[in-house]
Every structure is written in structure tokens, then in C-alpha cells.
Write an enzyme that holds these catalytic residues in place. Structure first.
Site, mmCIF file in Angstrom:
data_model
loop_
_atom_site.group_PDB
_atom_site.id
_atom_site.type_symbol
_atom_site.label_atom_id
_atom_site.label_comp_id
_atom_site.label_asym_id
_atom_site.label_seq_id
_atom_site.Cartn_x
_atom_site.Cartn_y
_atom_site.Cartn_z
ATOM 1 N N GLY A 78 10.769 30.848 -33.483
ATOM 2 C CA GLY A 78 11.079 29.459 -33.821
ATOM 3 C C GLY A 78 11.720 29.329 -35.194
ATOM 4 N N ARG A 142 13.671 34.427 -28.623
ATOM 5 C CA ARG A 142 12.293 34.876 -28.453
ATOM 6 C C ARG A 142 12.164 36.169 -27.633
ATOM 7 N NH1 ARG A 142 8.559 31.653 -30.675
ATOM 8 N NH2 ARG A 142 8.961 29.419 -30.920
ATOM 9 N N ASP A 172 4.030 36.667 -36.609
ATOM 10 C CA ASP A 172 3.116 37.800 -36.467
ATOM 11 C C ASP A 172 3.531 38.743 -35.333
ATOM 12 O OD1 ASP A 172 2.439 35.719 -34.772
ATOM 13 O OD2 ASP A 172 0.290 36.060 -34.858
ATOM 14 N N ASP A 173 3.921 38.178 -34.180
ATOM 15 C CA ASP A 173 4.302 39.052 -33.064
ATOM 16 C C ASP A 173 5.585 39.830 -33.369
ATOM 17 O OD1 ASP A 173 2.167 38.489 -31.482
ATOM 18 O OD2 ASP A 173 3.170 36.896 -30.351
ATOM 19 N N LYS A 199 7.851 34.806 -41.505
ATOM 20 C CA LYS A 199 8.366 33.469 -41.184
ATOM 21 C C LYS A 199 7.463 32.768 -40.183
ATOM 22 C CE LYS A 199 9.618 32.702 -37.542
ATOM 23 N NZ LYS A 199 9.951 32.559 -36.125
ATOM 24 N N THR A 200 7.222 31.536 -40.306
ATOM 25 C CA THR A 200 6.747 30.607 -39.288
ATOM 26 C C THR A 200 6.221 29.345 -39.961
ATOM 27 O OG1 THR A 200 5.241 30.093 -37.466
ATOM 28 C CG2 THR A 200 4.423 31.723 -39.004
ATOM 29 N N ASP A 202 4.146 27.570 -38.722
ATOM 30 C CA ASP A 202 2.724 27.451 -38.353
ATOM 31 C C ASP A 202 1.780 27.908 -39.466
ATOM 32 O OD1 ASP A 202 3.800 26.677 -35.993
ATOM 33 O OD2 ASP A 202 2.857 28.207 -34.751
ATOM 34 N N LYS A 239 -2.021 -3.389 -36.987
ATOM 35 C CA LYS A 239 -2.312 -3.607 -35.572
ATOM 36 C C LYS A 239 -2.282 -2.348 -34.701
ATOM 37 C CE LYS A 239 2.380 -4.993 -34.327
ATOM 38 N NZ LYS A 239 3.217 -5.944 -33.662
ATOM 39 N N MET A 247 2.925 20.093 -34.824
ATOM 40 C CA MET A 247 3.170 21.450 -34.334
ATOM 41 C C MET A 247 2.223 22.460 -34.948
ATOM 42 S SD MET A 247 6.995 22.764 -33.756
ATOM 43 C CE MET A 247 7.797 22.452 -32.187
ATOM 44 N N GLU A 308 -1.452 20.703 -32.509
ATOM 45 C CA GLU A 308 -0.841 20.984 -31.198
ATOM 46 C C GLU A 308 -1.715 21.869 -30.302
ATOM 47 O OE1 GLU A 308 3.631 22.397 -30.103
ATOM 48 O OE2 GLU A 308 2.453 23.816 -31.231
ATOM 49 N N GLY A 426 10.880 18.985 -38.372
ATOM 50 C CA GLY A 426 10.694 19.664 -39.656
ATOM 51 C C GLY A 426 11.183 21.098 -39.696
ATOM 52 N N ARG A 427 11.480 21.660 -38.518
ATOM 53 C CA ARG A 427 11.720 23.113 -38.501
ATOM 54 C C ARG A 427 13.048 23.529 -39.112
ATOM 55 N NH1 ARG A 427 10.130 25.931 -32.937
ATOM 56 N NH2 ARG A 427 12.188 25.142 -32.403
HETATM 57 P P1 FBP Z 1 7.201 30.720 -34.391
HETATM 58 O O1 FBP Z 1 5.754 31.139 -34.420
HETATM 59 O O2 FBP Z 1 8.056 31.576 -33.570
HETATM 60 O O3 FBP Z 1 7.711 30.546 -35.786
HETATM 61 O O4 FBP Z 1 7.308 29.264 -33.732
HETATM 62 C C1 FBP Z 1 6.436 28.263 -34.047
HETATM 63 C C2 FBP Z 1 6.640 27.004 -33.227
HETATM 64 O O5 FBP Z 1 7.423 26.065 -33.941
HETATM 65 C C3 FBP Z 1 5.299 26.403 -32.845
HETATM 66 O O6 FBP Z 1 4.814 25.557 -33.844
HETATM 67 C C4 FBP Z 1 5.597 25.715 -31.549
HETATM 68 O O7 FBP Z 1 4.465 25.661 -30.720
HETATM 69 C C5 FBP Z 1 6.643 26.594 -30.935
HETATM 70 O O8 FBP Z 1 7.296 27.262 -32.002
HETATM 71 C C6 FBP Z 1 7.635 25.842 -30.100
HETATM 72 O O9 FBP Z 1 8.452 26.748 -29.468
HETATM 73 P P2 FBP Z 1 9.894 26.429 -28.912
HETATM 74 O O10 FBP Z 1 10.819 26.392 -30.082
HETATM 75 O O11 FBP Z 1 10.198 27.574 -28.019
HETATM 76 O O12 FBP Z 1 9.835 25.101 -28.226
#
Ligand code: FBP
Length: 551
Positions: A78, A142, A172-173, A199-200, A202, A239, A247, A308, A426-427
Site C-alpha cells: 500500500g 502486492r 513487514d511481509d 514502510k506502512t 499502519d 445533532k 485504516m 479497521e 491519507g496514503r
Molecule cells: P501496507 O501494509 O501494504 O502498507 O498497506 C496498508 C493498508 O493501507 C491498510 O491500512 C489497508 O487495510 C490496506 O492497505 C488496503 O489495501 P488496498 O490498498 O489493497 O486496498
């Protein structure tokens, strides 16, 4: 091409590097390392890359003369703000080592290496992407690099292009796979070094040596701005209750960080839900009780943050999801029978096949959610939890609970709800100063590790709550972060995922304050990321880092 006024100015920003990387660099070896767990197994699996020392870089006196080399770079998974700055740091670092060095980007993620899809990243290209968000410079993907056949294809491509080192920017993966690749190339004497970068958004790739994964800072700032704006709207209109899903596929770091930045009325943390074995009913009751209490004070509005990954951490849902995965696994008799049924008969069929406990949970869910659980499956046969609208599920269930409470005289207010999901917003934001500097430093550090002939290392930049010049750059052997985990039925070496620690300072801070935040309207409005202006505003780190590193 028209670029925005901000983009034009931002292109001029010179990311700050740690002092040690500003001139000649001296490498200092630290202690030999051990993996975080399962040392014997991991040592056996990584005979060439296990136990290597930690590395730190210090200011040196003489610049090494190195022959020119070609380096490949891959963006994996991601998007996360700052990826382009990792590239520019890497590019500048390689050119500082030898102006003849070349950087080659593989297109569309790890698949680009295997398929030999690439483009050379020249100064012109790099300059266009400095300090910008996104991964569009070469794209991401991916595809998992985990088969020997892929490693061999990659080797052939590298040989053809004269590539002596690969930098893999991923979570991590992807970094686990980078380490397996490093080991394979070391074992087969392929002459290709492999370096990882954390990177991530998350935030779950972190440990003693990796203080944060890049992108977390910017993404949380973007979401916190939006949450703050919503809170001001809620407090103005008085209201709506806003149910905001954030995420973070598994860990709740983003929800927690955003809570620390904005002080919402309720924050769910999946790791706590799991630890306390909370049921969906209990979660709903807790939320309904806060809503009822605020209503007593005339406050029929509020904000609720939902991570999420929540659904998979609720014990009864976890069991249900796993039973559904088996029941609806592609090609099974039950799946064929399910598909042959009319839509109206499907839920009843599934409920009959589940264990009594899971059937009870399943039939208590709103119909739309029950359908999502049966239909949305990924190619591996798993329910795609990110597509399950937990925020809507909670709204529906809370509404039902409140109407019962109303009949009992326990809820005196009105309930109107809005749902939101913040993730993609935000990504790819333009990296904050922190991410711009951090990413540039990570990329630059990767180039120095390459220059030092290292493989199987992850680029590490620490002491990140200090000014950038005091940051400590170096390398961590990836094997140090590994343990053995069951994946798809087999024990595999993987980088340990960092979930929210319930005894960690950030979560404790939430616990100390959440009762007050629930009832009072103590919202904080962080506003948009600032790229120009006072350092106190522009260079802030996350609350998570500040609390974790508070001396
Ligand atoms: P990475 O761990 O690959 O950085 O991705 C994180 C993420 O943004 C998660 O927060 C989210 O669940 C997922 O990717 C969404 O995946 P996609 O971009 O395939 O919809």
C-alpha cells in the site's frame, strides 16, 4: 504539466539529514544480534544473514572511493507518504558515493523485478517527485516475492541490467521476503545485495531499532485534521454522532494516534477488545452508555473512532469468520450448494451449517453485514475484513440498543448518526516535514549500507523525537526482528508485527483520559499539515513517538 502552487514551493524543500550522513561516513559495528524469538530455527533458515551486528553511522574523515554500480528499487504494498523521498535520498546517496552510480526503478511493485519491467530514474525524473506524496514514480504492487523461481527470474534481470543491489521499500511481509531474498542471493553467491526500508501507514512495523514505519506520521495527521473538522461540525450542529473507521488492516496504531491528537468521545482499540475478550454486544453497550450519558447533559452528538481491523479481534467474530472461511472455501460442496441457492435462501443455509454459537452471532448481525461476510472473499478464500462496514454495523446495533434503553427510560436523548471511513485520503498526501526528512534519511542510509557492501539489513533511523541532525542512522539485520509464525498452515519465519501494546505509554495515556473525553467536549482541532512556518507547528512528531520516547 500544471503543478499546484504548494507543489512548486515544496519542491524546493531540502530534507534534513542526520549529522552523520552529511559528509564522509564511518561505519561502526555494534553487538552481534539474535532474533526476537525462535533463535535456533531462524539461525538454521538464515545461515548467511543471521546474527550480523547492528550498524550505526558516524561522521567520518575520509570519503571512500567506490566503483560505479547500478541499484534497483522496488515499492511494495500500500502507498505511504514519503516513498518518493526514500527514492530521492537513495538517489542522492548513491550519487554521493559515485556520480556514475545508476538507480533503476522496477515498475508496479515486486512483480516488476520478476517480469523485468523497469525504468532508469534519472535526476530529471527524481527532481519532479521530491517531497511529493504517492508511489506513482514507478508504481507499487502486492505481488509477493517468495518463490525460488521468482528469485531466479530476478537474478537474471539484475544480471542483464548490471544491478548489484536491490532496495525493497515495504511493510513487514515485504521486508520478510526481502530478507529471504537476501539470504538466497548470499547462499547462491549471486552478487546482489538486498536492503529493506520500513514502510506502512499502519505503523505496525516497529521495534526497538525501527521507531516508526514511514507514512504513519503524515497519514495520521491527515486523518486527525479531518476528525478535528468533523468534531467542530458536530459541536456546532450538535445533532450527529460520527462513527469514523480508520485504516489499519490489523493493528490499531492509527486509531490510537488520531485519538491522542483529537480527543474524541470514544476510541475502540482492537488489541484491548481481544485482551478483554469483549463481545460485540459489550462494545455496543459501552458505546450506547456513553451516548446516553452525554444525552443526559443535553449533548446529542459526538465522535467515535473505530480501527479497521476491529472485527477480527472480537473473539466471537473471529470464530465466526474462520468457520465461514472453511464453509465457503472455493470448490467445497458447501460453497457449491451455497452458490446454487437463491439470494434470499443463502443466509439461512449458512446459519444452519455453523456451530450453534457462531449461528447465534451470525443471525444477530444486520442482514447487510451478514451478506458481506458471506460474499466478499479474497483470492485466498478469506473474508475481506477491510470491506466490512464495521462503522455501519455499529451504528445499526447501537441504534437498536438505544431504542431498548429509551423504552426502559435509560436514554432520554435523540440519536442521529453519520458514518465515515478514512484511509485512502491519507496514503498519498504530501509528506509532512517529519516524513519528508525521515524518508529521505532512510533512503540515504540505504545507499550507505549498499556502499558498505551490506545485505539482509533494514535501513534504520532512530532518536526521531530529537532534531533531525541528532537522528542516529544505521542498519538492523532483518533476521533480528523475526520469529516463527503459522501462515497458511505452515510455520514460517516472519518479522514480528507490532500491535498496540496495552502497557505502552500511548495506550495508557488514552486510558487515563478516556472517561473524561467521553463526557466532556474536549476536542482538539489539529488543522491541516503545515509545510511552512514555525518549527513547533511544522516539525511535530506523532503523539505516539512523543509518549514512547518521553524521558
Ligand atoms: P501496507 O501494509 O501494504 O502498507 O498497506 C496498508 C493498508 O493501507 C491498510 O491500512 C489497508 O487495510 C490496506 O492497505 C488496503 O489495501 P488496498 O490498498 O489493497 O486496498
Amino acid at each position: 504539466m500544471i503543478i499546484s502552487a504548494l507543489q512548486k514551493e515544496r519542491a524546493q524543500y531540502a530534507p534534513k539529514l542526520p549529522k552523520a550522513l552529511r559528509g564522509a561516513v564511518k561505519m561502526v559495528d555494534g553487538k552481534a544480534t539474535e532474533s526476537v524469538a525462535d533463535q535456533e530455527e531462524i539461525k538454521k533458515l538464515f545461515p548467511n544473514t543471521y546474527g550480523m551486528p547492528l550498524i550505526t553511522f558516524e561522521e567520518g574523515d575520509a570519503k571512500a572511493e567506490l566503483p560505479a554500480m547500478n541499484v534497483g528499487v522496488i515499492l511494495s504494498g500500500g502507498q505511504a507518504p514519503g516513498g518518493h523521498n526514500v527514492m530521492s535520498g537513495l538517489f542522492d546517496g548513491l550519487k554521493a558515493l559515485n556520480p556514475e552510480n545508476k538507480l533503476i526503478g522496477f515498475l508496479g511493485g515486486p512483480g516488476g523485478l520478476v517480469d523485468g519491467e523497469y525504468k532508469e530514474l534519472t535526476a530529471d525524473i527524481i527532481d519532479k517527485y521530491r517531497n511529493t506524496g504517492g508511489f506513482d514514480i514507478i508504481g507499487s504492487g502486492r505481488t509477493k516475492l517468495e518463490e525460488e523461481a521468482q528469485f531466479e527470474e530476478g537474478r537474471k534481470v539484475c544480471e542483464k541490467l548490471g544491478i548489484k543491489a536491490l532496495v525493497i521499500i515495504g511493510g513487514d511481509d515485504s521486508n520478510t521476503n526481502a530478507c529471504v531474498l537476501a539470504e538466497y542471493y548470499a547462499e547462491t553467491k549471486a552478487g546482489i545485495q538486498v536492503i529493506g526500508c520500513p514502510k506502512t501507514i499502519d505503523g505496525d512495523l516497529k521495534n526497538e531499532m525501527i521507531e516508526a514505519s514511514f507514512g504513519f506520521d503524515t497519514a495520521c495527521k491527515v486523518y486527525s485534521e479531518l476528525i478535528g473538522n468533523i468534531q467542530r461540525d458536530a459541536n456546532s450542529a450538535k445533532k450527529y454522532w460520527h462513527f469514523i473507521k480508520l485504516m489499519g488492516r490489523s493493528a490499531s496504531h492509527i486509531a490510537l494516534e488520531c485519538a491522542l491528537q483529537t480527543q474524541p468521545n470514544v476510541t475502540l482499540v482492537s488489541e484491548e477488545v481481544e485482551e478483554k475478550k469483549m463481545t460485540l454486544g459489550e462494545i455496543v453497550n459501552d458505546i450506547a452508555n456513553v451516548i446516553a450519558k452525554r444525552a443526559e447533559a443535553g449533548n446529542n452528538f459526538g465522535t467515535i473512532l473505530i480501527p479497521e481491523g476491529l472485527i477480527e479481534f472480537i473473539p466471537e467474530m473471529k470464530v465466526l469468520i474462520s468457520e465461514l472461511n472453511d464453509l465457503l472455501a472455493e470448490g467445497t460442496e458447501t460453497e457449491k450448494a451455497f452458490k446454487a441457492l437463491k439470494k434470499s435462501e443463502r443466509l439461512g443455509y449458512v446459519a444452519e451449517k455453523l456451530t450453534d454459537a457462531s449461528a447465534k452471532v451470525f443471525t444477530s448481525l444486520p442482514e447487510g453485514i451478514a451478506r458481506q461476510l458471506t460474499l466478499d472473499r479474497d483470492p485466498h478464500g478469506n473474508v475481506q475484513v477491510s470491506k466490512i462496514e464495521t462503522e455501519k454495523l455499529l451504528i445499526e446495533m447501537v441504534e437498536k440498543r438505544l431504542s431498548i434503553m429509551k423504552a426502559e427510560g435509560k436514554f432520554v436523548g435523540k440519536f442521529g448518526a453519520q458514518n465515515h471511513f478514512f484511509g485512502y485520503e491519507g496514503r498519498c498526501a504530501a509528506p509532512s516535514n517529519f516524513d519528508a526528512d525521515y524518508c529521505y534519511s532512510l533512503g540515504y542510509t540505504a545507499s550507505v549500507l549498499i556502499g558498505q557492501g551490506k545485505t539482509g539489513y533494514m535501513s534504520s533511523v532512530r532518536n526521531t523525537t530529537a532534531a533531525a541532525e541528532e537522528w542516529i542512522a544505521g542498519g538492523v539485520p532483518v533476521t533480528m526482528m523475526m520469529n516463527m509464525e503459522r501462515r497458511h498452515g505452515h510455520m514460517k519465519p516472519v518479522i514480528q508485527k507490532a500491535l498496540v501494546e496495552l502497557d505502552g505509554a500511548p495506550f495508557k495515556f488514552l486510558v487515563e483520559n478516556r472517561e473524561e473525553w467521553a463526557l466532556t467536549t474536549d476536542y482538539v482541532y489539529p488543522g491541516p499539515i503545515q509545510y511552512f512556518g514555525p518549527s513547533a507547528v511544522c516539525d511535530q512528531t506523532t503523539k505516539t513517538l512523543q509518549l514512547e520516547q518521553a524521558k
